[in-house]
Motif scaffolding. Structure first.
Motif, mmCIF file in Angstrom:
data_model
loop_
_atom_site.group_PDB
_atom_site.id
_atom_site.type_symbol
_atom_site.label_atom_id
_atom_site.label_comp_id
_atom_site.label_asym_id
_atom_site.label_seq_id
_atom_site.Cartn_x
_atom_site.Cartn_y
_atom_site.Cartn_z
ATOM 1 N N VAL A 119 0.848 -1.191 0.000
ATOM 2 C CA VAL A 119 0.000 0.000 0.000
ATOM 3 C C VAL A 119 0.887 1.244 0.000
ATOM 4 N N ALA A 120 0.258 2.381 -0.203
ATOM 5 C CA ALA A 120 0.993 3.644 -0.146
ATOM 6 C C ALA A 120 1.309 3.979 1.312
ATOM 7 N N PRO A 121 2.460 4.590 1.575
ATOM 8 C CA PRO A 121 2.805 4.951 2.955
ATOM 9 C C PRO A 121 1.736 5.800 3.641
ATOM 10 N N ALA A 122 1.058 6.635 2.887
ATOM 11 C CA ALA A 122 0.013 7.482 3.476
ATOM 12 C C ALA A 122 -1.182 6.669 3.962
ATOM 13 N N ASP A 123 -1.338 5.442 3.455
ATOM 14 C CA ASP A 123 -2.474 4.600 3.843
ATOM 15 C C ASP A 123 -2.208 3.736 5.067
ATOM 16 N N VAL A 124 -0.997 3.796 5.622
ATOM 17 C CA VAL A 124 -0.645 2.970 6.777
ATOM 18 C C VAL A 124 -1.228 3.602 8.043
ATOM 19 N N PRO A 125 -2.079 2.877 8.777
ATOM 20 C CA PRO A 125 -2.643 3.408 10.023
ATOM 21 C C PRO A 125 -1.557 3.651 11.076
#
Length: 193
Positions: A116-122
């Motif tokens: 996933v994109a780093p921005a999507d990591v919780p």
């Protein structure tokens, strides 16, 4: 002279009796009564909420553990290396450049592992809890791992999603906290299916 010696004897005796009553009554009896009552009313919790499989303790529902295999959901990072005797957070301020660097590295690693994109990591997959051994993750942090776990186990993602839904705990009393998932219990349910 004799009068003062006689007057001080009752004071010492009273002090010793008070010390013994305090030490034995509150230091020992009160503690034993509280422990006994706790074990009687909450036997599972009083013994550490241990989880057993086939007569063997595999963990506690109160303590996170690391999982290295792709077939398992990963736990939240731990500042205490998942050691219950070393409970602690990182104690790094939000402005600490080392904290920012560690979070950025962890975010990149999780993003690469999950595709996933780093921005999507919780956030709870890259930050440590205050105690360092929080066993729960948010539903978002678990959902992002479903594809990897399903692929590694060779099962349909929908089956893993059903297990995740079944292990999602609602806020306590319906209002306290947020929905959460105990990672160890979810991983054990995956093994048991």
């Amino acid at each position: 002279m004799n009068v003062s010696t006689t007057a001080s004897t009752p004071v010492w005796r009273a002090s010793l009796v008070l010390a013994l009553v305090t030490l034995l009554g509150f230091g020992l009896l009160y503690s034993l009564a509280g422990t006994g009552l706790g074990r009687m009313l909450f036997p599972h919790q009083a013994t550490g909420s241990l989880i057993e499989r086939e007569g063997r303790v595999v963990g506690s529902s109160l303590v996170a553990q690391p999982f290295a295999d792709d077939r398992y959901f990963q736990s939240r990072p731990s500042a205490a290396s998942y050691d219950v005797m070393a409970l602690a957070g990182s104690n790094q301020a939000r402005t600490n450049p080392d904290l920012r660097r560690r979070i950025d590295e962890a975010r990149a690693a999780v993003a690469a592992r999950e595709g996933v994109a780093p921005a999507d990591v919780p956030g709870d997959l890259v930050t440590q809890s205050g105690g360092g051994i929080d066993p729960h993750l948010s539903p978002a942090a678990v959902r992002i791992q479903i594809a990897r776990v399903a692929r590694a186990r060779g099962i349909e993602a929908a089956e893993v999603e059903r297990l995740v839904a079944a292990h999602t705990e609602a806020p306590q009393f319906g209002v306290l906290g947020a929905p959460r998932i105990n990672v160890l219990e979810l991983n054990l349910a995956l093994d048991a299916r």
